[in-house]
Design an enzyme around this catalytic site. Structure first.
Site, mmCIF file in Angstrom:
data_model
loop_
_atom_site.group_PDB
_atom_site.id
_atom_site.type_symbol
_atom_site.label_atom_id
_atom_site.label_comp_id
_atom_site.label_asym_id
_atom_site.label_seq_id
_atom_site.Cartn_x
_atom_site.Cartn_y
_atom_site.Cartn_z
ATOM 1 N N GLN A 255 0.826 -1.201 0.000
ATOM 2 C CA GLN A 255 0.000 0.000 0.000
ATOM 3 C C GLN A 255 0.860 1.251 0.000
ATOM 4 O O GLN A 255 0.531 2.257 -0.636
ATOM 5 C CB GLN A 255 -0.917 -0.011 1.229
ATOM 6 C CG GLN A 255 -2.220 0.719 1.040
ATOM 7 C CD GLN A 255 -3.052 0.099 -0.065
ATOM 8 O OE1 GLN A 255 -3.057 -1.112 -0.254
ATOM 9 N NE2 GLN A 255 -3.753 0.922 -0.812
ATOM 10 N N HIS A 258 2.059 3.065 -3.308
ATOM 11 C CA HIS A 258 1.139 3.839 -4.139
ATOM 12 C C HIS A 258 1.549 5.311 -4.185
ATOM 13 O O HIS A 258 1.368 5.973 -5.204
ATOM 14 C CB HIS A 258 -0.292 3.736 -3.603
ATOM 15 C CG HIS A 258 -1.030 2.543 -4.122
ATOM 16 N ND1 HIS A 258 -1.402 2.411 -5.436
ATOM 17 C CD2 HIS A 258 -1.471 1.423 -3.494
ATOM 18 C CE1 HIS A 258 -2.037 1.264 -5.605
ATOM 19 N NE2 HIS A 258 -2.090 0.651 -4.454
ATOM 20 N N GLU A 322 -10.022 2.339 3.649
ATOM 21 C CA GLU A 322 -10.272 2.014 2.251
ATOM 22 C C GLU A 322 -10.140 0.500 2.053
ATOM 23 O O GLU A 322 -11.000 -0.142 1.470
ATOM 24 C CB GLU A 322 -9.263 2.753 1.371
ATOM 25 C CG GLU A 322 -9.377 2.422 -0.110
ATOM 26 C CD GLU A 322 -8.240 2.987 -0.927
ATOM 27 O OE1 GLU A 322 -8.390 3.061 -2.158
ATOM 28 O OE2 GLU A 322 -7.177 3.339 -0.352
ATOM 29 N N HIS A 323 -9.011 -0.060 2.521
ATOM 30 C CA HIS A 323 -8.782 -1.502 2.476
ATOM 31 C C HIS A 323 -8.617 -2.012 3.905
ATOM 32 O O HIS A 323 -7.880 -1.414 4.695
ATOM 33 C CB HIS A 323 -7.501 -1.847 1.720
ATOM 34 C CG HIS A 323 -7.416 -1.277 0.341
ATOM 35 N ND1 HIS A 323 -6.775 -0.082 0.058
ATOM 36 C CD2 HIS A 323 -7.889 -1.739 -0.841
ATOM 37 C CE1 HIS A 323 -6.860 0.159 -1.234
ATOM 38 N NE2 HIS A 323 -7.530 -0.817 -1.811
ATOM 39 N N ASP A 356 -6.779 -5.366 -6.012
ATOM 40 C CA ASP A 356 -6.255 -4.296 -6.859
ATOM 41 C C ASP A 356 -6.257 -4.692 -8.325
ATOM 42 O O ASP A 356 -6.349 -3.833 -9.207
ATOM 43 C CB ASP A 356 -4.824 -3.945 -6.443
ATOM 44 C CG ASP A 356 -4.783 -3.044 -5.220
ATOM 45 O OD1 ASP A 356 -5.834 -2.505 -4.844
ATOM 46 O OD2 ASP A 356 -3.688 -2.875 -4.648
ATOM 47 N N HIS A 415 -52.581 20.538 -6.707
ATOM 48 C CA HIS A 415 -52.306 19.116 -6.574
ATOM 49 C C HIS A 415 -53.610 18.336 -6.417
ATOM 50 O O HIS A 415 -53.827 17.299 -7.054
ATOM 51 C CB HIS A 415 -51.399 18.850 -5.362
ATOM 52 C CG HIS A 415 -49.942 19.133 -5.602
ATOM 53 N ND1 HIS A 415 -49.466 20.391 -5.871
ATOM 54 C CD2 HIS A 415 -48.870 18.304 -5.614
ATOM 55 C CE1 HIS A 415 -48.152 20.328 -6.030
ATOM 56 N NE2 HIS A 415 -47.766 19.073 -5.892
#
Length: 427
Positions: A255, A258, A322-323, A356, A415
């Site tokens: 990770q 990245h 996120e993960h 991924d 209406h």
């Protein structure tokens, strides 16, 4: 790298915060780019591509010849891997289709909801520090499954004016209609406003650096839809004494590579694991080819020792990663207690890397704690759901008095009248 062995409630509040950025400064850089592309179109894109990417482009769009050549530039093994990943992603997203269900809410009143594709979508594929052809698959495959009629990609050009052949190959395989050699905020602007070359789209997808992320936020105010605000990548590993420290270290570094602002956490009940992971991190960093990025990212690492697994689960749900990797015994049972996460990886043999690339789930996920309320990209991201209703005369007679009574209470006589004129004509 920061290690915490006895965290207090106040420390928990601090540890779930991500490294902050001054978005105001970024907005001041991005907004003029958006304005220039909006008014000067292709001319502005050429100027910014030269200024920011150091490339003078002859043409903004990938040509048919470039598309034909891309396959010859890739190994058979890589092409086979991309094809298999595409098949897995397609299977998983096709399974997300919802049938149109029609129901009668009361006699003569029929209601149903239908899924319709967003017609024009723009996909941003990063290509700066790494050619992320996997992102092409994650975005283009569900767009194609949804039935989007126009799918375009923008991705930064390389110094030789080309796009990495794997990006083109994945795009062709996935059914992308057009590919443009445009990166950064100017790509987001081009897809938002349209230019002489780039078509205007209705929704923009894809990750990117802070300039791309802020550009997506700003153009959202101008009416174009976006998938989500993608911040720096992040992982939280929930582990106990059964976890393999080599695996845990490798997942943290996967990770970290990245970007320099990646956020990586280990939350464990095992002091022994905490100590061993630090040793293996140092060993693995030495052999990582992206060590410069990893060395910067490791400053954001947080290794946290908790009293028991319930405390670890509670921390994870507050952090909303996120993960999330669950590297414990009874990992499947623990996964049932997870409330907030973008995507969950269960057990010692399920690294984030599989999600991924090729397991089938989507890797475009909510970051920065937004998983408490937002989902990752899915088939639903590429469709809108339209509701329909149809009344018979019987249905109008059954529901009409109810609507008239409610309209009267809200003091909206027109209406009520829309019901009355129909009821009068039908007895």
């Amino acid at each position: 790298m920061q290690v915490y062995r006895n965290i207090t409630p106040d420390e928990i509040k601090r540890l779930i915060l991500r490294p902050g950025k001054n978005t105001i400064e970024v907005e001041q850089i991005v907004q003029p780019i958006l304005n220039a592309v909006k008014h000067e179109k292709d001319s502005a894109i050429h100027n910014y591509t030269h200024e920011h990417d150091g490339v003078l482009l002859n043409t903004l769009e990938v040509t048919p010849d470039e598309k034909l050549q891309c396959s010859q530039l890739l190994s058979d093994d890589l092409k086979a891997a991309i094809k298999q990943a595409k098949e897995n992603i397609q299977k998983f997203h096709e399974a997300q289709r919802n049938p149109t269900l029609e129901m009668e809410t009361m006699p003569g009143v029929y209601c149903w909801r239908k899924s319709l594709p967003i017609q024009k979508v723009g996909l941003y594929v990063p290509g700066g520090t790494a050619p992320l052809f996997s992102t092409v698959l994650m975005l283009a495959v569900p767009a194609k499954v949804a039935g989007c009629s126009e799918i375009v990609i923008c991705t930064p050009p390389q110094k030789d004016q080309t796009i990495h052949p794997a990006i083109i190959y994945a795009a062709e395989l996935s059914g992308v209609h057009r590919i443009f050699k445009i990166g950064g905020a100017q790509a987001i602007a081009a897809m938002t406003y349209g230019t002489e070359t780039v078509p205007q789209v209705f929704k923009i997808f894809g990750p990117g650096n802070q300039y791309v992320a802020v550009a997506k936020q700003l153009v959202n105010k101008d009416g174009v839809a976006i998938d989500l605000f993608a911040g720096p990548s992040e992982v939280l590993i929930l582990a106990d004494h059964t976890a393999n420290p080599v695996y845990v270290a490798s997942d943290l570094l996967a990770q970290a590579e990245h970007g320099k602002d990646s956020h990586c956490l280990l939350v464990t009940t095992s002091k022994d694991l905490l100590d061993k992971v630090q040793i293996h991190l140092k060993k693995q960093i030495e052999t990582n080819s992206r060590s410069e990025i990893v060395q910067a990212s490791i400053k954001n690492f947080r290794l946290i020792l908790v009293k028991d697994m319930n405390k670890g689960i509670a921390f994870s749900n507050l952090y909303a990663p996120e993960h999330l990797i669950i590297a414990t015994q009874n990992a499947r049972d623990i996964s049932e207690k997870i409330e907030n996460a973008g995507s969950v990886f269960i057990g010692h043999h399920t690294p984030v890397s599989v999600g991924d690339y090729a397991s089938g789930t989507n890797h475009t996920l909510p970051t920065n704690g937004s998983a408490i309320a937002y989902s990752g990209v899915s088939l639903d991201s590429f469709i809108k759901k339209v509701t329909f209703q149809e009344l018979t005369i019987e249905g109008l007679k059954n529901i009409g008095p109810i609507v008239k009574e409610m309209a009267k209470a809200e003091e909206l006589p027109a209406h009520s009248n829309a019901i009355s004129v129909r009821l009068n004509d039908n007895g």
